[in-house]
Scaffold this motif. Structure first.
Motif, PDB file in Angstrom:
ATOM      1  N   ARG A  16     -35.948  14.213  -1.107  1.00 38.19           N
ATOM      2  CA  ARG A  16     -35.797  15.674  -1.128  1.00 38.19           C
ATOM      3  C   ARG A  16     -34.383  16.006  -0.681  1.00 38.19           C
ATOM      4  NH1 ARG A  16     -39.973  19.050   2.000  1.00 38.19           N
ATOM      5  NH2 ARG A  16     -39.001  20.680   0.757  1.00 38.19           N
ATOM      6  N   ILE A  17     -33.649  16.662  -1.539  1.00 36.95           N
ATOM      7  CA  ILE A  17     -32.274  17.028  -1.243  1.00 36.95           C
ATOM      8  C   ILE A  17     -32.248  18.532  -0.986  1.00 36.95           C
ATOM      9  CG2 ILE A  17     -29.892  16.903  -2.010  1.00 36.95           C
ATOM     10  CD1 ILE A  17     -31.392  14.165  -1.822  1.00 36.95           C
ATOM     11  N   LYS A  18     -31.882  18.888   0.237  1.00 39.48           N
ATOM     12  CA  LYS A  18     -31.896  20.292   0.650  1.00 39.48           C
ATOM     13  C   LYS A  18     -30.580  20.982   0.303  1.00 39.48           C
ATOM     14  CE  LYS A  18     -35.717  19.083   2.908  1.00 39.48           C
ATOM     15  NZ  LYS A  18     -35.604  17.730   3.331  1.00 39.48           N
ATOM     16  N   ILE A  19     -30.654  22.269   0.044  1.00 38.57           N
ATOM     17  CA  ILE A  19     -29.461  23.065  -0.235  1.00 38.57           C
ATOM     18  C   ILE A  19     -28.495  22.926   0.945  1.00 38.57           C
ATOM     19  CG2 ILE A  19     -28.572  25.417  -0.551  1.00 38.57           C
ATOM     20  CD1 ILE A  19     -31.311  26.096  -1.845  1.00 38.57           C
ATOM     21  N   PRO A  20     -27.249  22.556   0.677  1.00 37.77           N
ATOM     22  CA  PRO A  20     -26.268  22.415   1.765  1.00 37.77           C
ATOM     23  C   PRO A  20     -25.797  23.798   2.237  1.00 37.77           C
ATOM     24  CG  PRO A  20     -25.225  21.965  -0.319  1.00 37.77           C
ATOM     25  CD  PRO A  20     -26.675  22.203  -0.612  1.00 37.77           C
ATOM     26  N   ILE A  21     -26.518  24.369   3.161  1.00 39.24           N
ATOM     27  CA  ILE A  21     -26.312  25.747   3.603  1.00 39.24           C
ATOM     28  C   ILE A  21     -24.866  26.025   4.011  1.00 39.24           C
ATOM     29  CG2 ILE A  21     -26.984  27.432   5.357  1.00 39.24           C
ATOM     30  CD1 ILE A  21     -29.751  25.985   5.344  1.00 39.24           C
ATOM     31  N   LYS A  22     -24.266  25.132   4.754  1.00 42.27           N
ATOM     32  CA  LYS A  22     -22.908  25.365   5.259  1.00 42.27           C
ATOM     33  C   LYS A  22     -21.862  25.385   4.150  1.00 42.27           C
ATOM     34  CE  LYS A  22     -23.915  23.667   9.829  1.00 42.27           C
ATOM     35  NZ  LYS A  22     -23.811  22.619  10.796  1.00 42.27           N
ATOM     36  N   GLN A  23     -22.205  24.845   2.988  1.00 37.14           N
ATOM     37  CA  GLN A  23     -21.258  24.802   1.875  1.00 37.14           C
ATOM     38  C   GLN A  23     -21.534  25.901   0.848  1.00 37.14           C
ATOM     39  OE1 GLN A  23     -21.908  20.794   0.656  1.00 37.14           O
ATOM     40  NE2 GLN A  23     -20.634  19.952   2.270  1.00 37.14           N
ATOM     41  N   ARG A  24     -22.457  26.791   1.134  1.00 43.46           N
ATOM     42  CA  ARG A  24     -22.826  27.879   0.234  1.00 43.46           C
ATOM     43  C   ARG A  24     -22.329  29.206   0.788  1.00 43.46           C
ATOM     44  NH1 ARG A  24     -24.014  26.557  -4.538  1.00 43.46           N
ATOM     45  NH2 ARG A  24     -22.082  25.627  -3.949  1.00 43.46           N
ATOM     46  N   THR A  25     -22.048  30.150  -0.070  1.00 43.12           N
ATOM     47  CA  THR A  25     -21.661  31.491   0.356  1.00 43.12           C
ATOM     48  C   THR A  25     -22.935  32.311   0.573  1.00 43.12           C
ATOM     49  OG1 THR A  25     -21.603  32.403  -1.875  1.00 43.12           O
ATOM     50  CG2 THR A  25     -19.573  31.355  -1.060  1.00 43.12           C
ATOM     51  N   PRO A  26     -22.861  33.408   1.303  1.00 41.91           N
ATOM     52  CA  PRO A  26     -24.048  34.257   1.488  1.00 41.91           C
ATOM     53  C   PRO A  26     -24.658  34.714   0.153  1.00 41.91           C
ATOM     54  CG  PRO A  26     -22.361  34.892   3.051  1.00 41.91           C
ATOM     55  CD  PRO A  26     -21.728  33.886   2.119  1.00 41.91           C
ATOM     56  N   GLU A  27     -23.824  34.903  -0.861  1.00 39.74           N
ATOM     57  CA  GLU A  27     -24.322  35.325  -2.178  1.00 39.74           C
ATOM     58  C   GLU A  27     -25.122  34.225  -2.879  1.00 39.74           C
ATOM     59  OE1 GLU A  27     -21.235  37.498  -0.609  1.00 39.74           O
ATOM     60  OE2 GLU A  27     -20.850  35.518  -1.445  1.00 39.74           O
ATOM     61  N   GLN A  28     -24.970  32.986  -2.456  1.00 41.89           N
ATOM     62  CA  GLN A  28     -25.674  31.858  -3.075  1.00 41.89           C
ATOM     63  C   GLN A  28     -26.956  31.498  -2.347  1.00 41.89           C
ATOM     64  OE1 GLN A  28     -22.227  29.296  -2.704  1.00 41.89           O
ATOM     65  NE2 GLN A  28     -21.953  29.290  -4.927  1.00 41.89           N
ATOM     66  N   LEU A  29     -27.267  32.254  -1.310  1.00 41.91           N
ATOM     67  CA  LEU A  29     -28.454  31.973  -0.506  1.00 41.91           C
ATOM     68  C   LEU A  29     -29.340  33.214  -0.450  1.00 41.91           C
ATOM     69  CD1 LEU A  29     -26.656  30.169   2.445  1.00 41.91           C
ATOM     70  CD2 LEU A  29     -28.051  29.078   0.679  1.00 41.91           C
ATOM     71  N   GLY A  30     -30.617  33.009  -0.242  1.00 36.02           N
ATOM     72  CA  GLY A  30     -31.516  34.141  -0.097  1.00 36.02           C
ATOM     73  C   GLY A  30     -32.703  34.060  -1.024  1.00 36.02           C
ATOM     74  N   PHE A  31     -33.557  35.072  -0.949  1.00 45.05           N
ATOM     75  CA  PHE A  31     -34.840  35.120  -1.635  1.00 45.05           C
ATOM     76  C   PHE A  31     -34.754  34.713  -3.105  1.00 45.05           C
ATOM     77  CE2 PHE A  31     -38.467  37.039  -3.693  1.00 45.05           C
ATOM     78  CZ  PHE A  31     -39.496  36.828  -2.794  1.00 45.05           C
ATOM     79  N   THR A  32     -33.835  35.311  -3.860  1.00 49.88           N
ATOM     80  CA  THR A  32     -33.707  34.952  -5.275  1.00 49.88           C
ATOM     81  C   THR A  32     -32.528  34.011  -5.538  1.00 49.88           C
ATOM     82  OG1 THR A  32     -32.446  36.967  -5.698  1.00 49.88           O
ATOM     83  CG2 THR A  32     -34.813  37.048  -6.129  1.00 49.88           C
ATOM     84  N   ALA A  33     -31.447  34.165  -4.786  1.00 49.77           N
ATOM     85  CA  ALA A  33     -30.256  33.341  -5.030  1.00 49.77           C
ATOM     86  C   ALA A  33     -30.521  31.860  -4.779  1.00 49.77           C
ATOM     87  CB  ALA A  33     -29.092  33.820  -4.178  1.00 49.77           C
ATOM     88  N   SER A  34     -31.331  31.532  -3.774  1.00 49.39           N
ATOM     89  CA  SER A  34     -31.636  30.125  -3.482  1.00 49.39           C
ATOM     90  C   SER A  34     -32.538  29.506  -4.540  1.00 49.39           C
ATOM     91  CB  SER A  34     -32.298  29.996  -2.104  1.00 49.39           C
ATOM     92  OG  SER A  34     -31.355  30.236  -1.090  1.00 49.39           O
ATOM     93  N   HIS A  35     -33.068  30.342  -5.415  1.00 47.80           N
ATOM     94  CA  HIS A  35     -33.916  29.850  -6.496  1.00 47.80           C
ATOM     95  C   HIS A  35     -33.162  29.767  -7.826  1.00 47.80           C
ATOM     96  CE1 HIS A  35     -37.672  28.958  -8.510  1.00 47.80           C
ATOM     97  NE2 HIS A  35     -37.342  29.837  -9.437  1.00 47.80           N
ATOM     98  N   SER A  36     -32.169  30.603  -7.985  1.00 49.86           N
ATOM     99  CA  SER A  36     -31.457  30.724  -9.253  1.00 49.86           C
ATOM    100  C   SER A  36     -30.737  29.433  -9.641  1.00 49.86           C
ATOM    101  CB  SER A  36     -30.440  31.862  -9.163  1.00 49.86           C
ATOM    102  OG  SER A  36     -29.711  31.956 -10.365  1.00 49.86           O
ATOM    103  N   ILE A  37     -30.967  29.000 -10.861  1.00 54.41           N
ATOM    104  CA  ILE A  37     -30.380  27.759 -11.358  1.00 54.41           C
ATOM    105  C   ILE A  37     -28.856  27.802 -11.326  1.00 54.41           C
ATOM    106  CG2 ILE A  37     -30.391  28.398 -13.801  1.00 54.41           C
ATOM    107  CD1 ILE A  37     -31.343  24.943 -12.456  1.00 54.41           C
ATOM    108  N   VAL A  38     -28.266  28.966 -11.477  1.00 54.35           N
ATOM    109  CA  VAL A  38     -26.815  29.090 -11.465  1.00 54.35           C
ATOM    110  C   VAL A  38     -26.224  28.659 -10.118  1.00 54.35           C
ATOM    111  CG1 VAL A  38     -26.642  31.513 -10.724  1.00 54.35           C
ATOM    112  CG2 VAL A  38     -24.911  30.551 -12.237  1.00 54.35           C
ATOM    113  N   ASN A  39     -27.006  28.727  -9.057  1.00 53.22           N
ATOM    114  CA  ASN A  39     -26.518  28.345  -7.731  1.00 53.22           C
ATOM    115  C   ASN A  39     -26.797  26.887  -7.377  1.00 53.22           C
ATOM    116  OD1 ASN A  39     -25.353  30.833  -7.077  1.00 53.22           O
ATOM    117  ND2 ASN A  39     -27.350  31.679  -6.585  1.00 53.22           N
ATOM    118  N   TYR A  40     -27.196  26.100  -8.357  1.00 56.76           N
ATOM    119  CA  TYR A  40     -27.433  24.674  -8.110  1.00 56.76           C
ATOM    120  C   TYR A  40     -26.258  23.804  -8.553  1.00 56.76           C
ATOM    121  CZ  TYR A  40     -32.000  25.112  -6.114  1.00 56.76           C
ATOM    122  OH  TYR A  40     -33.020  25.394  -5.248  1.00 56.76           O
ATOM    123  N   ASP A  41     -25.081  24.414  -8.730  1.00 53.90           N
ATOM    124  CA  ASP A  41     -23.881  23.652  -9.062  1.00 53.90           C
ATOM    125  C   ASP A  41     -23.527  22.659  -7.960  1.00 53.90           C
ATOM    126  OD1 ASP A  41     -23.266  25.770  -7.306  1.00 53.90           O
ATOM    127  OD2 ASP A  41     -21.190  25.867  -8.019  1.00 53.90           O
TER     128      ASP A  41
END
Length: 135
Positions: free
Chosen positions: A92-117
């Motif tokens: 299980r590879i978790k979203i690297p929170i410290k390397q993400r911007t606030p716009e890339q995290l959250g209820f819908t942003a953490s799910h959006s495929i565009v933010n899995y770069d």
């Protein structure tokens, strides 16, 4: 994508459930499954990694464990993450929170495929979860 008769499977969200059925059919037809990459799977703990794919399966997404560093408000709220049955926590590879911007995290942003770069930009060849290129 097929290379030398091997198919890699990439699934996102509810596509996880669809991909499980698709893999079964492909295997019944004699098609070899290579790597299985599952991004932000919906209701992942209701499905299981198919036998024989455990070593080639990776789950990417938010970490359902709420901590000070990982508050609920930055996690995937569309498909809250739980581990796929049959997968080791090391897969299980978790979203690297410290390397993400606030716009890339959250209820819908953490799910959006565009933010899995981050899968391609932060995971190196030596790290778990690296997406192997096919020749």
């Amino acid at each position: 994508m097929t290379v030398n008769g091997v198919v890699d499977i990439v699934a996102h969200s509810m596509g996880f459930a669809y991909s499980l059925g698709m893999i079964e059919v492909l295997q019944q037809e004699g098609i070899t499954i290579g790597n299985y990459y599952v991004l932000a799977p919906e209701n992942a703990c209701s499905g299981s990694v198919l036998s024989g794919l455990e070593d080639r399966t990776w789950q990417y997404g938010s970490d359902e464990r709420t901590t000070k560093e990982n508050p609920i408000e930055i996690q995937d709220g569309v498909a809250p993450q739980c581990a796929m049955n049959g997968i080791d926590d090391l897969k299980r590879i978790k979203i690297p929170i410290k390397q993400r911007t606030p716009e890339q995290l959250g209820f819908t942003a953490s799910h959006s495929i565009v933010n899995y770069d981050w899968i391609f930009s932060t995971i190196t060849k030596e790290q778990k979860g690296y997406v192997k290129t096919r020749n």
